[in-house]
Design a protein around this motif. Structure first.
Motif, PDB file in Angstrom:
ATOM      1  N   GLY A   1       1.175  -0.793  -0.021  1.00  0.00           N
ATOM      2  CA  GLY A   1       0.210   0.097  -0.014  1.00  0.00           C
ATOM      3  C   GLY A   1       1.004   1.336  -0.127  1.00  0.00           C
ATOM      4  O   GLY A   1       0.498   2.239  -0.862  1.00  0.00           O
ATOM      5  N   ALA A   2       2.079   1.074   0.504  1.00  0.00           N
ATOM      6  CA  ALA A   2       2.936   2.088   0.778  1.00  0.00           C
ATOM      7  C   ALA A   2       3.004   2.296  -0.518  1.00  0.00           C
ATOM      8  O   ALA A   2       3.882   3.272  -0.778  1.00  0.00           O
ATOM      9  CB  ALA A   2       4.084   2.104   1.971  1.00  0.00           C
TER      10      ALA A   2
ATOM     11  N   PHE B   1       1.941   7.058  -6.627  1.00  0.00           N
ATOM     12  CA  PHE B   1       0.697   8.035  -7.434  1.00  0.00           C
ATOM     13  C   PHE B   1       1.629   9.337  -6.548  1.00  0.00           C
ATOM     14  O   PHE B   1       1.474  10.361  -7.108  1.00  0.00           O
ATOM     15  CB  PHE B   1      -0.682   7.533  -6.593  1.00  0.00           C
ATOM     16  CG  PHE B   1      -0.977   6.672  -7.373  1.00  0.00           C
ATOM     17  CD1 PHE B   1      -1.758   7.220  -8.960  1.00  0.00           C
ATOM     18  CD2 PHE B   1      -1.624   5.680  -6.765  1.00  0.00           C
ATOM     19  CE1 PHE B   1      -2.295   6.083  -9.485  1.00  0.00           C
ATOM     20  CE2 PHE B   1      -2.123   4.322  -7.564  1.00  0.00           C
ATOM     21  CZ  PHE B   1      -2.787   4.967  -8.461  1.00  0.00           C
ATOM     22  N   LEU B   2       1.966   9.368  -5.601  1.00  0.00           N
ATOM     23  CA  LEU B   2       2.502  10.788  -5.497  1.00  0.00           C
ATOM     24  C   LEU B   2       4.013  11.555  -6.005  1.00  0.00           C
ATOM     25  O   LEU B   2       3.794  12.629  -6.867  1.00  0.00           O
ATOM     26  CB  LEU B   2       2.718  10.629  -3.656  1.00  0.00           C
ATOM     27  CG  LEU B   2       3.722  11.992  -2.943  1.00  0.00           C
ATOM     28  CD1 LEU B   2       2.551  13.424  -3.124  1.00  0.00           C
ATOM     29  CD2 LEU B   2       4.843  11.326  -1.811  1.00  0.00           C
TER      30      LEU B   2
ATOM     31  N   VAL C   1       2.258   1.529  -3.657  1.00  0.00           N
ATOM     32  CA  VAL C   1       0.828   2.633  -4.148  1.00  0.00           C
ATOM     33  C   VAL C   1       1.466   3.719  -3.908  1.00  0.00           C
ATOM     34  O   VAL C   1       1.075   4.918  -5.085  1.00  0.00           O
ATOM     35  CB  VAL C   1      -0.098   1.467  -4.174  1.00  0.00           C
ATOM     36  CG1 VAL C   1      -1.101   2.460  -5.613  1.00  0.00           C
ATOM     37  CG2 VAL C   1       0.203  -0.152  -4.640  1.00  0.00           C
ATOM     38  N   LEU C   2       0.693   4.075  -3.077  1.00  0.00           N
ATOM     39  CA  LEU C   2       0.557   5.972  -2.711  1.00  0.00           C
ATOM     40  C   LEU C   2       1.793   6.284  -3.030  1.00  0.00           C
ATOM     41  O   LEU C   2       1.931   7.726  -3.706  1.00  0.00           O
ATOM     42  CB  LEU C   2       0.830   5.815  -1.267  1.00  0.00           C
ATOM     43  CG  LEU C   2       0.583   7.636  -0.293  1.00  0.00           C
ATOM     44  CD1 LEU C   2      -0.232   8.116  -0.929  1.00  0.00           C
ATOM     45  CD2 LEU C   2       0.592   7.007   1.055  1.00  0.00           C
ATOM     46  N   LEU C   3       2.864   5.503  -2.738  1.00  0.00           N
ATOM     47  CA  LEU C   3       4.561   6.744  -2.942  1.00  0.00           C
ATOM     48  C   LEU C   3       4.998   6.246  -4.539  1.00  0.00           C
ATOM     49  O   LEU C   3       5.310   7.910  -5.369  1.00  0.00           O
ATOM     50  CB  LEU C   3       5.995   6.269  -3.108  1.00  0.00           C
ATOM     51  CG  LEU C   3       6.201   5.713  -1.444  1.00  0.00           C
ATOM     52  CD1 LEU C   3       7.328   5.313  -0.982  1.00  0.00           C
ATOM     53  CD2 LEU C   3       5.981   7.798  -0.992  1.00  0.00           C
TER      54      LEU C   3
END
Length: 275
Positions: A41-42, A48-49, A44-46
């Motif tokens: 999850g982290a 998109f960020l 994926v977040l990174l």
């Protein structure tokens, strides 16, 4: 005496090391545990960020915000570098991973930023390839601890593939055309508009590249659109036709209610469903 004790403890230390590597490998490659879900999850977040930072930096922004975005981008680079090093360490065959498709994608996601220290700015567009890492994460039917149906997984991959290719081409055409043609390619949105219009072969002609590299890239975009877009859209339509509304068939084992219309077993516990 110390040498004898050290020799006796060596197999134990090797066993602990192997256990740690096996555990890290499992957490990095699956999402059926809490640590695996948090890790992926982290990631994926990174991803998109990182994409958001890439897009924002194509717009005129205050120097203070630009400085903070640069710092945040380097934090993401360091995180991806650490992850790449861990994947190399836990791999059964490190060189096999390094030269695999996903290994090369992971390397491309971080290498240009490190090379950029030497002011090789033309490599910066490769940062947009970080979005391809999502293909690796969605390569498992176990996502956030839940089993995804085959139709839903194919649907996600189709949308992800189309979005990834459009995003990468938008980043490429922006990097190529912006220095020589800032009027037509002033921001990422201009490049995204051109990429979508070109790849769908609509071709309004209101925005045109002027550099040789931009024209060559446009030809590649048209060929990619002709070969890929119709295929992906037809697959998308077929999959949308296959996806059915879940039926309210309670599982006699765990009580889970929503199931696919043609489901024979519970997707949570595997109990045979009553007809």
């Amino acid at each position: 005496m110390e040498e004898i004790l050290d020799e006796q403890q060596k197999p134990w230390r090797d066993g602990q090391k192997l256990a740690l590597r096996d555990r890290l490998r499992s957490e990095l490659n699956t999402t059926d545990t809490l640590a695996g879900r948090l890790t992926n999850g982290a990631i994926v977040l990174l991803i998109f960020l990182s994409a958001v930072i890439f897009v924002l930096k194509t717009y005129p922004i205050p120097p203070t915000l630009d400085t903070w975005l640069n710092r945040l981008d380097w934090v993401i680079v360091l995180a991806f570098t650490l992850e790449y090093g861990l994947r190399l360490w836990v791999a059964h065959r490190p060189w096999h991973y390094a030269f695999s498709l996903y290994g090369l994608i992971d390397l491309i996601a971080i290498l240009p930023s490190w090379i950029g220290i030497f002011d090789i700015r033309f490599l910066r567009f490769f940062r947009s390839l970080r979005i391809l890492r999502l293909v690796h994460i969605f390569n498992n039917r176990l996502w956030f601890g839940r089993v995804t149906s085959a139709d839903s997984l194919i649907l996600i991959r189709i949308l992800l593939t189309m979005g990834t290719i459009i995003f990468i081409y938008s980043g490429l055409i922006f990097q190529v055309e912006n220095p020589s043609n800032p009027e037509d390619f002033g921001t990422f949105l201009d490049a995204l508009y051109f990429a979508v219009v070109t790849m769908t072969t609509v071709g309004y002609g209101d925005v045109t590249p002027i550099s040789e590299a931009g024209r060559g890239l446009t030809v590649m975009m048209i060929l990619t659109g002709i070969a890929l877009i119709p295929t992906q859209v037809s697959r998308l339509i077929r999959q949308l036709g296959k996806v059915r509304q879940p039926q309210h068939m309670p599982c006699p084992g765990c009580g889970l209610t929503p199931h696919d219309e043609d489901a024979q077993f519970c997707k949570r516990c595997g109990t045979l469903l009553e007809p």
